[in-house]
Design an enzyme around this catalytic site. Structure first.
Site, short mmCIF file in Angstrom:
data_model
loop_
_atom_site.label_atom_id
_atom_site.label_comp_id
_atom_site.label_asym_id
_atom_site.label_seq_id
_atom_site.Cartn_x
_atom_site.Cartn_y
_atom_site.Cartn_z
N CYS A 162 6.37 7.44 -0.98
CA CYS A 162 6.78 8.30 0.41
C CYS A 162 8.37 8.20 0.22
CB CYS A 162 6.19 7.46 1.51
SG CYS A 162 6.48 5.61 1.69
N HIS A 257 11.26 8.79 6.82
CA HIS A 257 12.22 7.80 5.96
C HIS A 257 13.43 9.16 5.57
CE1 HIS A 257 9.09 5.04 5.09
NE2 HIS A 257 8.71 5.56 4.15
N1 LIG Z 1 2.46 3.94 5.18
C1 LIG Z 1 2.77 4.80 4.50
O1 LIG Z 1 3.67 5.34 4.85
C2 LIG Z 1 2.53 5.12 3.14
C3 LIG Z 1 2.97 6.06 2.41
C4 LIG Z 1 2.67 6.44 1.11
C5 LIG Z 1 1.61 5.65 0.45
N2 LIG Z 1 0.88 4.43 1.22
C6 LIG Z 1 0.07 3.56 0.47
O2 LIG Z 1 -1.31 3.95 1.09
C7 LIG Z 1 -1.95 2.91 1.15
C8 LIG Z 1 -2.36 2.45 2.57
O3 LIG Z 1 -1.26 2.19 3.26
P1 LIG Z 1 -1.51 1.87 4.85
O4 LIG Z 1 0.13 1.79 5.39
O5 LIG Z 1 -2.42 2.94 5.50
O6 LIG Z 1 -1.76 0.53 5.06
P2 LIG Z 1 -2.62 -0.30 6.09
O7 LIG Z 1 -2.39 0.23 7.46
O8 LIG Z 1 -2.48 -1.82 5.68
O9 LIG Z 1 -4.41 0.05 5.97
C9 LIG Z 1 -5.08 -0.57 4.78
C10 LIG Z 1 -6.50 -0.01 4.65
O10 LIG Z 1 -7.12 -0.87 3.47
C11 LIG Z 1 -7.99 -1.39 3.97
N3 LIG Z 1 -8.44 -2.65 3.34
C12 LIG Z 1 -7.83 -3.71 3.02
N4 LIG Z 1 -8.14 -4.52 2.41
C13 LIG Z 1 -9.41 -4.08 1.97
C14 LIG Z 1 -10.35 -4.51 1.09
N5 LIG Z 1 -10.44 -5.66 0.39
N6 LIG Z 1 -11.52 -3.73 0.80
C15 LIG Z 1 -11.25 -2.48 1.26
N7 LIG Z 1 -10.55 -2.03 2.09
C16 LIG Z 1 -9.65 -2.82 2.40
C17 LIG Z 1 -7.98 -1.80 5.48
O11 LIG Z 1 -9.25 -1.89 5.96
P3 LIG Z 1 -9.43 -2.93 7.20
O12 LIG Z 1 -8.79 -2.30 8.49
O13 LIG Z 1 -10.96 -2.94 7.40
O14 LIG Z 1 -8.76 -4.18 6.94
C18 LIG Z 1 -7.39 -0.47 6.09
O15 LIG Z 1 -8.30 0.56 6.00
C19 LIG Z 1 -1.35 1.67 0.37
O16 LIG Z 1 -1.87 1.70 -0.89
C20 LIG Z 1 0.14 2.02 0.62
O17 LIG Z 1 0.80 1.75 -0.45
C21 LIG Z 1 1.45 4.15 2.53
#
Ligand SMILES: NC(=O)c1ccc[n+]([C@@H]2O[C@H](COP(=O)([O-])OP(=O)(O)OC[C@H]3O[C@@H](n4cnc5c(N)ncnc54)[C@H](OP(=O)(O)O)[C@@H]3O)[C@@H](O)[C@H]2O)c1
Length: 365
Positions: A162, A257
């Site tokens: 991002c 950002h």
């Molecule tokens: N936030 C951003 O701005 C952004 C931008 C670009 C890319 N990303 C990428 O997008 C992805 C998600 O980011 P996020 O910010 O949304 O993270 P997040 O809020 O921490 O959400 C993580 C998700 O993954 C699931 N999860 C965690 N452990 C797991 C497991 N062992 N098995 C299956 N599912 C699991 C969680 O489910 P539960 O709720 O059940 O724990 C939740 O649905 C990451 O790879 C991140 O690097 C994020």
């Protein structure tokens, strides 16, 4: 399109997953029909899992009654795929990189295309890292990817980090017009939502900033080179330049950002007015098809001295436009500007949906 395409969201409960549901709530082509997260959330209705956890202003649309499945159980998604409830998945999982890499490959092997937000496959040599307006032609590696992996219907595409979204499209617009970019110095100020939820402890963010985001500077320095690269023998070859030096900071902003960029051109250098004209008129997606998630203008040039700002500009162009401002000569390199984009929309879920629209348009979905 008469009937919407049913899609799955892996990581539906997270920050990015929530944004997917919000943006898909009234999407004309796709509808969220299969939701999965960790085993902690599996087996319950989405509305019950999300009680007290939903972080966005809008709602989750019609998905509240869907059962949340375990994202690790690919057989459930494969069954949904056969029953016409999950044509492809958006992957927004936060797990160990190796686990995500393996899991996404299992989905692809099961015949389910994966449009990913995770970084796990960004450096896989046959996986395209797409920004729809910049390198849509990279999607055309998909037949070679399928062939070498023995995948029939499945494939994997990813989107970049991002933090680079707020300047990569402006750089591409200049490259497209024949201006080489040799070196780039970029300092980002990244929102807390970029760290997921609960993310960075509030004690670290109030009255403060954190001048370190693990892995982010390396990603910022490398990813543009793959995006600007070429395909040779079914694999990506990085562009040789620009050389990038990045400073990435976490700041107390909720979404959006911002990046301060200084860049050095090759021999040919555009005037400031020409740069503004190139950015204002940039449009790369095919005009014959209206992409629902595409912003009317991918790059918005702000003339005010104090813009772009996260609170005022992050939602510009359906939260999908890159806003640029403070475009001026650089005393050390050639050009300076400030870029801004919404990290969970343009930089994550919105970018993923636009990539899926592009893949549908190209006939891969
Ligand atoms: N936030 C951003 O701005 C952004 C931008 C670009 C890319 N990303 C990428 O997008 C992805 C998600 O980011 P996020 O910010 O949304 O993270 P997040 O809020 O921490 O959400 C993580 C998700 O993954 C699931 N999860 C965690 N452990 C797991 C497991 N062992 N098995 C299956 N599912 C699991 C969680 O489910 P539960 O709720 O059940 O724990 C939740 O649905 C990451 O790879 C991140 O690097 C994020």
């Amino acid at each position: 399109m008469s009937k919407k395409i049913p899609v799955g969201i892996l990581g539906a409960t997270g920050m990015v997953g929530q944004m997917y549901l919000s943006l898909l709530a009234d999407h004309p082509w796709f509808e969220a029909a299969y939701l999965a997260a960790s085993p902690r959330s599996a087996g319950k209705k989405y509305r019950d899992v999300m009680a007290g956890r939903w972080r966005l202003e809008g709602g989750w649309g019609p998905a509240g009654d869907l059962l949340v499945e375990d994202a690790n159980d690919v057989s459930k998604a494969a069954a949904a795929n056969k029953e016409g409830r999950c044509a492809f998945v958006f992957s927004a999982l936060e797990m160990e990189k190796d686990e995500i890499r393996t899991l996404e490959e299992k989905y692809a092997a099961a015949g389910i295309p994966v449009v990913s937000n995770a970084s796990a496959h960004r450096w896989t040599a046959d996986v395209p890292m797409l920004i729809a307006e910049v390198n849509p032609h990279h999607a055309d590696i998909i037949p070679a990817q399928r062939k070498s992996r023995g995948w029939d219907k499945g494939f994997i595409v990813v989107k970049p980090n991002c933090s680079i979204q707020s300047y990569t499209t402006p750089l591409w617009a200049l490259l497209q017009r024949g201006y080489e970019i040799k070196r780039l110095l970029v300092t980002t100020m990244q929102a807390v939502s970029g760290a997921g939820y609960p993310g960075v402890p509030s004690w670290d963010m109030i009255d403060n900033l954190v001048p370190y985001i693990g892995g982010e500077e390396e990603k910022s320095e490398q990813e543009p080179l793959k995006i600007f690269g070429t395909i040779k023998d079914g694999l990506f070859v990085n562009a040789p330049e620009p050389a990038v030096s990045a400073h990435c900071n976490r700041v107390p902003v909720s979404d959006g950002h911002t990046a301060c960029v200084s860049l050095e051109f090759g021999v040919k250098k555009p005037s400031i007015e020409e740069v503004k004209q190139i950015w204002t008129t940039f449009s790369a997606l095919p005009q014959k098809e209206q992409f629902p998630m595409a912003p009317p203008r991918p790059i918005i040039v702000r003339e005010e001295n104090d813009r772009p700002q996260p609170r005022k500009d992050r939602n510009a162009g359906k939260a999908m436009a890159v806003s640029v401002g403070r475009i001026r000569p650089c005393n050390v390199f050639d050009l300076r500007f400030v870029g801004l984009s919404h990290n969970t929309a343009r930089g994550a879920a919105g970018g993923g949906i636009l990539n899926a629209e592009l893949l549908k348009f190209k006939g891969y979905l």
